[in-house]
Design a protein around this motif. Sequence first.
Motif, PDB file in Angstrom:
ATOM      1  N   ASP A  44     -51.586 -45.288  60.963  1.00  0.00           N
ATOM      2  CA  ASP A  44     -52.523 -46.320  60.523  1.00  0.00           C
ATOM      3  C   ASP A  44     -53.168 -47.012  61.726  1.00  0.00           C
ATOM      4  N   ALA A  45     -52.378 -47.369  62.714  1.00  0.00           N
ATOM      5  CA  ALA A  45     -52.915 -48.039  63.903  1.00  0.00           C
ATOM      6  C   ALA A  45     -53.887 -47.128  64.657  1.00  0.00           C
ATOM      7  N   ARG A  47     -55.688 -44.633  63.410  1.00  0.00           N
ATOM      8  CA  ARG A  47     -56.918 -44.475  62.624  1.00  0.00           C
ATOM      9  C   ARG A  47     -57.791 -45.717  62.721  1.00  0.00           C
ATOM     10  N   ARG A  48     -57.182 -46.895  62.590  1.00  0.00           N
ATOM     11  CA  ARG A  48     -57.948 -48.150  62.660  1.00  0.00           C
ATOM     12  C   ARG A  48     -58.624 -48.336  64.015  1.00  0.00           C
ATOM     13  N   SER A  49     -57.992 -47.831  65.070  1.00  0.00           N
ATOM     14  CA  SER A  49     -58.564 -47.974  66.410  1.00  0.00           C
ATOM     15  C   SER A  49     -59.570 -46.873  66.730  1.00  0.00           C
ATOM     16  N   ALA A  54     -59.955 -39.944  60.485  1.00  0.00           N
ATOM     17  CA  ALA A  54     -59.518 -40.337  59.137  1.00  0.00           C
ATOM     18  C   ALA A  54     -59.113 -39.115  58.353  1.00  0.00           C
TER      19      ALA A  54
END
Length: 58
Positions: A44-45, A47-49, A54
């Motif tokens: 998750d971290a 992908r968010r960065s 994705a």
Amino acid sequence: MPKEQSKTKSFVLRVDAATMEALEKWAADEFRSINGQLQWLIDDALRRSGRLPAKKPQ
């Protein structure tokens, strides 16, 4: 015939007791193992960065 390499790698992670307790509770709340919870958090971290693409919808 060469042995096929694993797609996952293992490593040792040391965390303090309070952090481990919080991770255990969070993992249990989401019906995941500690390992599964850590994999989810890291993915998750990343992908968010924008450091990991994705996931494609199935």
